[in-house]
Design an enzyme around this catalytic site. Structure first.
Site: not given
Ligand code: B12
Lengths: 251, 526
Positions: A130-132
């Site tokens: 998600m955070k990338g």
């Protein structure tokens, strides 16, 4: 500014065409005038002129450390250099997401892992989680991707099993440890396992890591290789294009 | 506004952290009481002296201790402990330990199926064996202190000690690299283990020349490196410390082999295996207790791995998890009888060098940790995660960390390498890194005592916030339980369930007649 000669491109120090290069290396002999001359001679024999030994000192048990400057005599024909490149084009996450859902009509399914005994996950997580990475969101965040992140220390057979079970479109592997070219051996290992099961064409194969180049990846039978500074959106865009190709919407 | 030599940190909060960590330590103690592992059982046998191995297919050497524990496990007898059944076999056959060893290796004896003998005779012999084993270890340790006393000890002269890593994969090449490091001023040499060793459920045997990203930890490799460092130490009249890694599935065994061969430090932290190698949490927490008992007996200083947490999470936000974990590690180490002077708690913050005031933030945390653990020879690590192939810039980053480490009086400075992001260090990389550190540690000697902190400044506030957050985090961990906290990703953002992970099968609940006289002989508080 002087004219740059692209047919014979040489390094730049402070004057166009000067060919300035710095070296540093260690010789397995004690520092001495003879060691110094030997180091300079070696650099001259490599084809450098104006060779200057700027520093020689003793390191460890009987080694000589050098810093040397020289000028390259021969350049490279820049116009003739060929390298496989991933499409230079970049789209942002929203645009890619929209195109996947419109043009493919369903999420692209990916399974990722770091194979072999390599326990590094930060690079793979940067692409998938998600955070990338550095403000660029990871594939999990896209509606256009269904992602499975198996983490590290995964055996190729486990990875392939999971990819089949998840009906994956793409397999993403990460290779970080490179000592004794273990990353290459591990990359080959995955391909070998796929081939044994007749699955080498089944998945889009992507590999990433600091010493992975696109060229190397292609040579080993992968569809793409991503190196340092790759962003999730680069990978997302590549997967979109490749999927379009697969379903016949692109050449 | 005032200035003071130290940061204004609340004593009440620090005391509170220790109290909560005490109760978290009790949860770990209960696990230790109720369980044993195949690793611990093998270590018992090694402690008796069973350190041989025999050749299997493809030239692989499989240790005798593994053979015997496998035998005992197969017949479901491990719940009484490996020592019990070895003693039982000796009583039954009326033979020596060496005879048992030879018969097992010859395939003539299965310790798991020998007929049970009268319990009192078995226990009596078992205690004797254990006592001899522990006494043997103690005499080894005495020898080491003798060697140490003859040489100048850099730890008595200065702080921090300079620590570097060797990791060629080949023990003989490592020796050359290690000696070179010492010539360049390094006081602690750490031999990194090969990439896959944590997951091996036996300790390889003999001298090894093939490893990836590190060299196998074997008793023979320990011996070779120890001898080499003693030799250069003698030349320089300086005691050189040796470090290795006791983690993974053979944590306790490696601690024992390191004790026997006279190592000075061991990276010994269950959390590292749990978070970064996916080792089963119960397995490695139980192994850790025995490992630390061995370290306490042998004068080995443990090092903990909190310096790694920031690699998978954001350092600015998650400093509290490092501090919380240090309190827990301190408690579990105390439970194994380790004095604080034998706990090199690890820390490093790995904040992005591009942040504004990042150096102030790093200073805040380094000084805070120093003040909270005043007697621990803290291990302070240079930034690694944000290093890139731009080796010159990386060298500058190292210089900053060296200065911070020197100013805050850390115990051990784990030196950064300019080529950190490229390869395991080359000879010249290590030398440049040592020059960098020598210049700074020497040049900044005593600097920490000359300067003070603003009591209401940015640095003080930043440190106070970490402490505040750590109190709350510890309280949350106490409330839900340590294993649950690990499962929920409280540390390093990595989630590990208590029942999952590698080596889970090697953990077992001890039976009512479980026989383990070692813990008591080693003054375990559990
Ligand atoms: C963090 C770290 C660790 C952490 C890992 C935590 C974790 N869960 O990942 C810990 C402390 C556990 C660790 C352990 C070890 N490490 Co380490 N580690 C590093 C470190 C400091 C940073 C790596 C990193 O996270 N970079 C940040 C990420 C974002 O960058 P990246 O991985 O390159 O990823 C980017 C691209 O490469 C690409 N990419 C990567 N993967 C993928 C996958 C896909 C599908 C795609 C598309 C793209 C992609 O995209 C990413 C984003 O741009 C490096 C040194 C350094 N500064 O590089 C050493 C380093 C990688 N480690 C190293 C070694 C040797 C080890 C150990 C083997 C040491 C040992 N003997 O025990 C162990 C690992 C044991 C094992 N079984 O593997 C060496 C490798 C040497 C080599 N060239 O072979 C390095 C270079 C350090 C050194 N100089 O010695 N390490």
């Amino acid at each position: 500014m002087n004219e740059i000669d692209y047919k014979n491109l040489v390094p730049y120090g402070d004057t166009t065409g000067d060919g300035a290069v710095q070296f540093s290396f260690t010789f397995p002999v004690e520092p001495s005038p003879k060691a110094q001359e030997a180091a300079a001679q070696m650099v001259r024999e490599w084809g450098f002129s104006d060779v200057k030994v700027a520093h020689m000192s003793s390191v460890g048990v009987g080694f000589a450390y050098f810093v040397i400057f020289g000028r390259a005599q021969r350049g490279v024909n820049f116009d003739k250099v060929e390298v496989p490149e991933l499409t230079g084009q970049r789209l942002n996450y929203k645009e890619i997401d929209k195109r996947i859902l419109e043009e493919i009509g369903r999420p692209i399914r990916v399974v990722g892992a770091n194979t072999g005994f390599d326990a590094h996950t930060v690079g793979l997580d940067a692409i998938l989680n998600m955070k990338g990475f550095d403000g660029d969101v990871g594939l999990e965040r896209y509606r256009g991707f269904y992602t499975v992140n198996m983490g590290s220390q995964v055996l190729p057979a486990e990875l392939i099993e999971r990819a089949l079970k998840e009906k994956a479109d793409a397999i993403l592997i990460s290779k970080i440890v490179t000592q004794k070219d273990i990353h290459i051996a591990d990359m080959k290992d995955v391909i070998l396992h796929l081939r044994k099961r007749g699955l080498e064409k089944r998945f889009i194969l992507v590999v990433g890591g600091p010493r992975v180049t696109h060229k190397l990846a292609l040579e080993l039978g992968y569809d793409a290789g991503f190196s340092i500074g790759s962003y999730p959106s680069d990978v997302a865009y590549f997967l979109l294009e490749k999927m379009l190709e697969r379903i016949g919407k692109k050449k | 506004m005032g200035f003071s030599a130290t940061l204004p940190l609340s004593k009440t909060k620090i005391t509170r952290c220790r109290a909560v960590a005490h109760s978290i330590g009790d949860e770990v103690a209960t696990l230790v009481q109720e369980h044993s592992t195949v690793g611990v059982e093998r270590t018992f046998l090694r402690l008796l002296g069973l350190n041989s191995a025999t050749e299997q297919e493809e030239g692989l050497l499989y240790p005798t201790s593994n053979f015997i524990v496998d035998q005992v496990e197969r017949t479901g007898r491990l719940v009484e402990g490996s020592l019990y059944w070895v003693a039982n076999a000796m009583v039954a056959e009326n033979c020596s330990l060496g005879d048992v060893e030879a018969a097992v290796l010859a395939g003539k004896l299965d310790v798991g199926t020998v007929k049970p003998q009268p319990e009192s005779a078995v226990l009596k012999l078992g205690r004797l064996l254990a006592r001899d084993g522990v006494a043997g270890l103690r005499s080894r340790v005495k020898n080491r202190s003798k060697i140490k006393r003859k040489l100048k000890d850099p730890a008595k002269l200065k702080r921090p000690l300079l620590y570097q890593i060797v990791a060629t994969g080949n023990i003989y090449e490592d020796v050359l690299q290690a000696k070179s490091a010492v010539m360049d001023g390094i006081e602690i040499v750490a031999v990194i283990r090969s990439t896959a060793q944590s997951l091996l459920d036996y300790v390889p045997q003999g001298a090894t020349t093939e490893g990836f990203g590190g060299t196998y930890a074997t008793q023979e490799n320990f011996r070779i490196m120890r001898a080499a460092l003693d030799e250069v130490g003698q030349e320089q009249n300086k005691y050189i410390r040796l470090t290795n890694y006791a983690s993974g599935l053979c944590m306790a065994e490696i601690s024992l082999l390191a004790s026997i061969e006279g190592l000075d430090y061991l990276l010994n932290d269950a959390m590292y295996g749990i978070l970064f190698r996916d080792i089963n949490p119960v397995r490695t927490l139980v192994d850790q207790h025995f490992s630390r008992l061995l370290c306490a007996q042998s004068g080995i200083c443990i090092m903990t791995g909190e310096d790694n947490y920031m690699k998978t999470t954001d350092a600015v936000k998650s400093g509290d998890s490092v501090l919380a974990s240090e309190f827990i590690n301190e408690r579990t180490a105390l439970n194994a009888g380790l004095p604080t002077s034998q706990m090199a708690l690890g820390h490093a913050m790995e904040m992005n060098p591009q942040y504004e005031k990042v150096i102030l933030m790093e200073l805040a945390r380094a000084q805070m940790t120093r003040q909270i653990f005043p007697d621990s020879p803290l291990k302070y690590m240079c930034n690694t995660k944000y290093k890139t192939g731009d080796i010159m810039t990386s060298h500058v980053v190292d210089a900053v960390f060296n200065l911070l480490g020197a100013c805050t009086n850390q115990g051990v400075l784990l030196l950064g390498m300019p080529t950190e992001a490229v390869h395991t260090p080359w000879l010249a990389d290590r030398s440049l890194s040592a020059r960098n550190a020598r210049y700074i540690v020497n040049g900044a000697a005593g600097m920490g005592e000359e300067l003070g902190y603003r009591s209401d400044g940015f640095i003080a506030k930043f440190a106070q916030k970490v402490l505040d957050d750590a109190v709350r985090l510890l309280e949350r961990i106490e409330k839900i339980g340590f294993l649950k906290a690990i499962e929920r990703g409280y540390f390093a953002d990595v989630r590990r369930p208590a029942t999952g992970g590698k080596g889970a099968k090697g953990v077992f609940r001890v039976g009512p007649k479980y026989f383990n006289p070692f813990y008591e002989m080693m003054n375990s508080r559990i």
